[in-house]
Design a protein around this motif. Structure first.
Motif, PDB file in Angstrom:
ATOM      1  N   SER A  24     -20.870  19.420  54.877  1.00  0.00           N
ATOM      2  CA  SER A  24     -21.335  18.047  54.698  1.00  0.00           C
ATOM      3  C   SER A  24     -21.184  17.616  53.240  1.00  0.00           C
ATOM      4  O   SER A  24     -20.719  16.505  52.958  1.00  0.00           O
ATOM      5  N   TRP A  25     -21.558  18.500  52.310  1.00  0.00           N
ATOM      6  CA  TRP A  25     -21.392  18.181  50.896  1.00  0.00           C
ATOM      7  C   TRP A  25     -19.924  18.051  50.528  1.00  0.00           C
ATOM      8  O   TRP A  25     -19.556  17.180  49.735  1.00  0.00           O
TER       9      TRP A  25
ATOM     10  N   GLN B 269     -17.497  17.043  52.450  1.00  0.00           N
ATOM     11  CA  GLN B 269     -17.054  15.751  52.986  1.00  0.00           C
ATOM     12  C   GLN B 269     -17.486  14.611  52.065  1.00  0.00           C
ATOM     13  O   GLN B 269     -16.689  13.729  51.732  1.00  0.00           O
ATOM     14  N   ASN B 270     -18.737  14.614  51.647  1.00  0.00           N
ATOM     15  CA  ASN B 270     -19.235  13.555  50.772  1.00  0.00           C
ATOM     16  C   ASN B 270     -18.560  13.583  49.407  1.00  0.00           C
ATOM     17  O   ASN B 270     -18.245  12.532  48.836  1.00  0.00           O
ATOM     18  N   CYS B 271     -18.336  14.773  48.878  1.00  0.00           N
ATOM     19  CA  CYS B 271     -17.686  14.887  47.568  1.00  0.00           C
ATOM     20  C   CYS B 271     -16.242  14.410  47.636  1.00  0.00           C
ATOM     21  O   CYS B 271     -15.768  13.723  46.720  1.00  0.00           O
TER      22      CYS B 271
ATOM     23  N   SER C 110     -15.094  12.194  49.681  1.00  0.00           N
ATOM     24  CA  SER C 110     -15.163  10.734  49.793  1.00  0.00           C
ATOM     25  C   SER C 110     -15.376  10.097  48.426  1.00  0.00           C
ATOM     26  O   SER C 110     -14.747   9.082  48.099  1.00  0.00           O
ATOM     27  N   LEU C 111     -16.248  10.677  47.620  1.00  0.00           N
ATOM     28  CA  LEU C 111     -16.497  10.154  46.286  1.00  0.00           C
ATOM     29  C   LEU C 111     -15.265  10.285  45.392  1.00  0.00           C
ATOM     30  O   LEU C 111     -14.928   9.354  44.652  1.00  0.00           O
TER      31      LEU C 111
ATOM     32  N   ALA D  76     -27.646  12.810  43.205  1.00  0.00           N
ATOM     33  CA  ALA D  76     -27.470  11.839  44.286  1.00  0.00           C
ATOM     34  C   ALA D  76     -28.043  10.478  43.891  1.00  0.00           C
ATOM     35  O   ALA D  76     -27.451   9.433  44.175  1.00  0.00           O
TER      36      ALA D  76
END
Length: 142
Positions: free
Chosen positions: A34-35, A37-39, A41-42, A121
């Motif tokens: 999950s992290w 994926q978010n990283c 995206s950023l 965050a």
């Protein structure tokens, strides 16, 4: 007198404990993914931010190109750096969790990096808000 110095009982081993450790490993892997994926995206947002400002420059040719280039580079590189830093922190947290699971007596430890991840965050949310405000101000001054 000798009874006072008895050793602690051996931790129970068996299918139940091994299944619990396996569930904890799977949860740690899901959290890491999950992290990641978010990283990503950023980081992708940081790369795409340059394209967004190029489109704004083409739409409004009277802009100050030096200011736009500086602002674009600053916001884009900040997003990429934040994504990379968060990814490194997520990997460190994951490795700490897996190392704890490998110990014979699995002690419960509160994650040390949770407050740091919360701080980062929150800073990312502030960064996103500042980026949106910068774009809106830029569009309003045209």
């Amino acid at each position: 007198m000798r009874d006072e110095f008895r050793s602690l009982p051996e931790p129970p081993t068996g299918a139940t404990n091994e299944l619990a450790k396996e569930r904890n490993r799977a949860a740690a892997e899901r959290t890491l993914m999950s992290w990641v994926q978010n990283c990503l995206s950023l980081i992708g947002f940081g790369i795409a931010f340059d394209r967004i400002f190029n489109a704004i420059d083409q739409t409004f040719p009277n802009n100050d190109r030096i200011l736009n280039t500086t602002l674009t580079a600053l916001i884009g590189l900040s997003a990429i750096a934040a994504g990379v830093i968060l990814l490194i922190l997520a990997i460190i947290s994951y490795l700490q969790q897996i190392q704890g699971l490998g110990q014979a007596n699995f002690p419960y430890q509160t994650p040390h990096s949770r407050s740091l991840l919360t701080l980062i965050a929150t800073s990312i949310m502030l960064f996103g808000t500042i980026a949106i405000v910068a774009i809106l101000i830029r569009l309003a001054t045209q």
